[in-house]
Design a protein around this motif. Structure first.
Motif, PDB file in Angstrom:
ATOM      1  N   ASP A   1     -12.514  -3.720   0.332  1.00  0.00           N
ATOM      2  CA  ASP A   1     -11.195  -4.324   0.426  1.00  0.00           C
ATOM      3  C   ASP A   1     -11.326  -5.842   0.445  1.00  0.00           C
ATOM      4  O   ASP A   1     -10.613  -6.576  -0.257  1.00  0.00           O
ATOM      5  CB  ASP A   1     -10.526  -3.809   1.702  1.00  0.00           C
ATOM      6  CG  ASP A   1      -9.066  -4.176   1.838  1.00  0.00           C
ATOM      7  OD1 ASP A   1      -8.391  -4.350   0.802  1.00  0.00           O
ATOM      8  OD2 ASP A   1      -8.590  -4.271   2.990  1.00  0.00           O
ATOM      9  N   ASN A   2     -12.270  -6.322   1.237  1.00  0.00           N
ATOM     10  CA  ASN A   2     -12.500  -7.756   1.339  1.00  0.00           C
ATOM     11  C   ASN A   2     -13.047  -8.356   0.050  1.00  0.00           C
ATOM     12  O   ASN A   2     -12.716  -9.490  -0.303  1.00  0.00           O
ATOM     13  CB  ASN A   2     -13.446  -8.044   2.503  1.00  0.00           C
ATOM     14  CG  ASN A   2     -12.730  -8.095   3.829  1.00  0.00           C
ATOM     15  OD1 ASN A   2     -12.427  -9.173   4.330  1.00  0.00           O
ATOM     16  ND2 ASN A   2     -12.423  -6.944   4.399  1.00  0.00           N
ATOM     17  N   ALA A   3     -13.890  -7.595  -0.657  1.00  0.00           N
ATOM     18  CA  ALA A   3     -14.420  -8.102  -1.927  1.00  0.00           C
ATOM     19  C   ALA A   3     -13.298  -8.301  -2.943  1.00  0.00           C
ATOM     20  O   ALA A   3     -13.265  -9.306  -3.675  1.00  0.00           O
ATOM     21  CB  ALA A   3     -15.472  -7.140  -2.479  1.00  0.00           C
ATOM     22  N   ILE A   4     -12.355  -7.363  -3.001  1.00  0.00           N
ATOM     23  CA  ILE A   4     -11.230  -7.486  -3.938  1.00  0.00           C
ATOM     24  C   ILE A   4     -10.318  -8.635  -3.516  1.00  0.00           C
ATOM     25  O   ILE A   4      -9.825  -9.404  -4.357  1.00  0.00           O
ATOM     26  CB  ILE A   4     -10.453  -6.160  -4.016  1.00  0.00           C
ATOM     27  CG1 ILE A   4     -11.368  -5.033  -4.492  1.00  0.00           C
ATOM     28  CG2 ILE A   4      -9.261  -6.284  -4.958  1.00  0.00           C
ATOM     29  CD1 ILE A   4     -10.787  -3.636  -4.309  1.00  0.00           C
ATOM     30  N   ILE A   5     -10.100  -8.766  -2.202  1.00  0.00           N
ATOM     31  CA  ILE A   5      -9.280  -9.874  -1.703  1.00  0.00           C
ATOM     32  C   ILE A   5      -9.936 -11.207  -2.046  1.00  0.00           C
ATOM     33  O   ILE A   5      -9.263 -12.150  -2.506  1.00  0.00           O
ATOM     34  CB  ILE A   5      -9.072  -9.734  -0.185  1.00  0.00           C
ATOM     35  CG1 ILE A   5      -8.180  -8.527   0.122  1.00  0.00           C
ATOM     36  CG2 ILE A   5      -8.460 -11.001   0.394  1.00  0.00           C
ATOM     37  CD1 ILE A   5      -8.124  -8.165   1.599  1.00  0.00           C
ATOM     38  N   ALA A   6     -11.240 -11.317  -1.823  1.00  0.00           N
ATOM     39  CA  ALA A   6     -11.948 -12.566  -2.132  1.00  0.00           C
ATOM     40  C   ALA A   6     -11.844 -12.902  -3.614  1.00  0.00           C
ATOM     41  O   ALA A   6     -11.633 -14.066  -3.995  1.00  0.00           O
ATOM     42  CB  ALA A   6     -13.411 -12.456  -1.707  1.00  0.00           C
ATOM     43  N   ALA A   7     -11.971 -11.883  -4.478  1.00  0.00           N
ATOM     44  CA  ALA A   7     -11.835 -12.117  -5.919  1.00  0.00           C
ATOM     45  C   ALA A   7     -10.423 -12.583  -6.258  1.00  0.00           C
ATOM     46  O   ALA A   7     -10.229 -13.454  -7.115  1.00  0.00           O
ATOM     47  CB  ALA A   7     -12.173 -10.846  -6.681  1.00  0.00           C
TER      48      ALA A   7
END
Length: 714
Positions: free
Chosen positions: A566-572
């Motif tokens: 979830d955080n990886a997609i948010i960061a992207a």
């Protein structure tokens, strides 16, 4: 990740358990290597527990565990000691169990005698198998009882099971010197002073009398099948060196775990797909497998292609209320063998997912950018078009322009987005949302699906279809920003409920919307500020639910925990809109969290504040390794690199913004347009060597689909 309702949640495997995984097989055991049927332990192959008890004793004594070292995802070394019978603390008898998982297990047992006197040892292994279905074990409800026969013969013990018309068998091979009975295996050995004794055992399932070819005992000096498979995987993926050794360890662990989570499509052994995760989800999942393979595109684009082709073969064709299959719909999960009758929907495939179908279309476009043959992509386009038809007809049953879900039977998933726990979608005051539910990120995925297919149509010269799909996407974006935005709160509703009310909880879902580009530019600063607020950002990552919400619980599955993917997609998404420092903060926090779990990010961890607890608090039933957690470090780094390709446009794009603490980055053997390239980033300066003919390097971000479509005049 994999769906569950209140009555089907996985129980904890227990403290100190060790999980090994290799393709469709995995093993869960206690810290000393023993397997106990009263716990969710076992050796599992293709959703069946082939070994339910595997207890080692020396002179009747159970081993005291000292350590368990996971050397590869499929191999562990357990070290324990034999308790003394005279009551003294230190024992001179040390036992090593080197275990490898394949289609079964291979275990080498070594006993070392550190005494100055010879040791007379009776070494016994108690063996049981219940042929239980994975769901029975996971949910602690083993109900079927198989009729068994046990036959010791020569150096092996064969256990056969029958249930209705199903027949299965397991063979335990014990080698020379073993005394085999129907209960297990016994050895007698005299171990000289400062000497040692060893034996080798294997346990493999059989089908129609044949053992799996993928797990055979290698000759002396040869690699095991799992080692050969790993060696082939390592040879084809990028080799990475980064100045920060901790981050390098995490990335290498991700590569290893991703390799171990690869499984074959049984109907097409040449197709490799990504399983969702161990221990309970070593199978194809629509959402999980698509996300993991999308995130892993820079490492191995063929994983995404194999996943798409396998899902396309199983795309829905009929309306079935029990399995929730509908024409054009992409499945939620696949189960093998008898387990299909116990799975969601009562069949081998269950389709209760609102987001896998638009995500499938998006993934087709992503794969097409990475340069596969035109006929390969063309074969997927009819499936993408049927998926779009599902979005319009079945996904949006009330015709309001948004896709919604409501389960079609009482045994299906209550919630059918990625937050699929029964209480995962709620209002700010904690009340549960009532279906049909339109999730914010599901609309973002539908938006990406329309734009993805529009660009592929334009690229193929079909401007009329491209214009139609672009129009649908534009209308969806306009209505999304009107209906989901809450100006008085400064963030997007997580969903609309069955009465079209805004479900007003502040949740991480809106962060995923950023990556798709559906959020209006003027709203992004408020969304970014809210995501990075103390209520949302724990210090280890963005929580699934803000701490000032009524349903917040830092030790819940979806209501306050931190999910790495979830955080990886948010960061992207933050990188897309230029919020670089915020993306760096999320990425760095997750890499620091991985240090506490030997470089492996789990499926999720608890959402306790870093100010309150100095290290991430584990979530008891988190899967590890898990596919989209394994690919999270890859997406974090490539997002900060702004690294991507669009082969039909002849380009590789990169404009790095890696934090200084990461150090210099050197990557070799990175796949690109059928070739292999070398990437160096020193400071913030990138360079690329070995680009294939016709591919140019651009110091910029890859043009987003919205930018390409605007340039095309659509």
């Amino acid at each position: 990740m994999a769906g569950w309702n209140a009555d089907t949640a996985a129980g904890p495997v227990g403290a100190g358990t060790v999980t090994l995984v290799e393709g469709p097989s995995f093993c869960i055991s206690s810290a000393n290597g023993d397997i106990h049927p009263e716990h969710p332990h076992g050796v599992f192959h293709e959703d069946t527990r082939i070994l339910s008890r595997w207890n080692l004793a020396v002179n009747g004594q159970v081993l005291e565990p000292l350590t368990a070292s996971t050397q590869e995802p499929y191999r562990a070394l357990f070290i324990g000691r034999v308790p003394r019978s005279d009551g003294y603390a230190d024992s001179p008898m040390i036992v090593e169990r080197l275990r490898e998982v394949g289609a079964g297990i291979r275990e080498e047992i070594t006993i070392r005698n550190y005494s100055s006197e010879a040791a007379d040892c009776r070494v016994s292994l108690t063996v049981e198998t219940d042929f239980a279905d994975l769901f029975e074990v996971k949910e602690a409800r083993v109900e079927r009882h198989w009729t068994q026969s046990r036959r010791p013969e020569g150096g092996s013990l064969t256990i056969r099971g029958a249930w209705q018309d199903v027949r299965k068998a397991v063979v335990v091979n014990a080698g020379g010197g073993a005394d085999l009975t129907t209960e297990g295996v016994t050895y007698r050995a005299v171990i000289p002073p400062h000497g040692q004794w060893s034996t080798l055992l294997t346990v493999v399932p059989t089908t129609n009398g044949a053992r799996p070819a993928s797990f055979v005992r290698p000759l002396s000096g040869e690699l095991s099948p799992s080692d050969r498979r790993r060696q082939e995987w390592v040879a084809k993926i990028p080799k990475l060196h980064i100045g920060n050794s901790s981050i390098e360890r995490t990335l290498r662990r991700s590569y290893d775990d991703l390799g171990a989570l690869r499984i074959e499509d049984p109907a097409h052994p040449d197709r490799i797909v990504v399983a969702a995760g161990a221990p309970w989800f070593m199978t194809l999942f629509g959402r999980d497998s698509l996300w993991a393979s999308e995130m892993a595109l820079p490492v191995d684009p063929s994983l995404a292609l194999g996943t798409l082709q396998t899902l396309a073969d199983r795309q829905g064709t009929v309306v079935d209320p029990m399995s929730e299959e509908e024409p054009g719909k992409i499945l939620h999960e696949v189960r093998l063998g008898v387990s299909g009758g116990l799975a969601l929907g009562g069949k081998s495939a269950y389709y209760g997912s609102v987001d896998a179908t638009p995500q499938f279309v998006m993934a087709v476009a992503s794969v097409s950018r990475w340069g596969f043959a035109k006929d390969t992509i063309a074969a997927l386009l009819p499936h993408a078009d049927r998926a779009l038809d599902w979005i319009r007809k079945y996904g949006d049953k009330d015709g309001d322009g948004f896709i919604e879900y409501k389960r079609l039977n009482d045994s299906g998933l209550i919630n059918q987005g990625w937050k699929d726990s029964w209480d995962g979608i709620n209002f700010a005051d904690g009340r549960l949302a009532e279906p049909p539910i339109a999730l914010c990120e599901a609309q973002a995925l539908a938006y990406s699906a329309f734009l993805s297919r529009a660009w592929m149509a334009f690229d193929a010269g079909d401007e009329a279809l491209a214009a139609q799909l672009t129009g649908e996407a534009a209308q969806l974006k306009k209505r999304f920003n009107e209906e989901f935005w809450m100006p008085e709160r400064g963030y997007f509703a997580i969903a609309l409920d069955g009465e079209k009310r805004q479900v007003d909880a502040c949740a991480s879902n809106m962060g995923q919307c950023l990556w798709h580009g559906i959020v209006d530019e003027d709203k992004v600063p408020q969304v970014a500020e809210r995501l990075m607020s103390p209520e949302m950002f724990s210090g280890w990552g963005v929580r699934t639910l803000a701490s000032d919400m009524g349903a917040y619980n830092p030790a819940s599955y979806h209501n306050g925990s931190v999910w790495p993917h979830d955080n990886a997609i948010i960061a992207a998404g933050l990188m897309r809109y230029g919020f670089v420092e915020e993306a760096q903060r999320i990425a760095t926090a997750l890499f620091e969290a991985a240090d506490y779990t030997d470089g492996r990010l789990p499926e999720l961890f608890c959402g306790f504040s870093r100010d309150q607890v100095a290290e991430p608090v584990p979530y008891p039933t988190a899967c590890s390794p898990q596919a989209w957690a394994a690919t999270t470090p890859i997406m974090l780094v490539t997002s900060l690199m702004r690294y991507d390709a669009h082969i039909s446009r002849g380009g590789l794009w990169m404009d790095p913004a890696l934090p200084e603490s990461y150090g210099d980055l050197h990557i070799t053997n990175a796949p690109m347009a059928g070739g292999r390239i070398t990437i160096d980033i020193k400071g913030s300066e990138p360079s690329v060597q070995g680009l294939p003919e016709g591919i140019a390097f651009h110091r910029d971000h890859r043009p987003w689909l919205t930018e390409l479509i605007k340039q095309a005049g659509l």
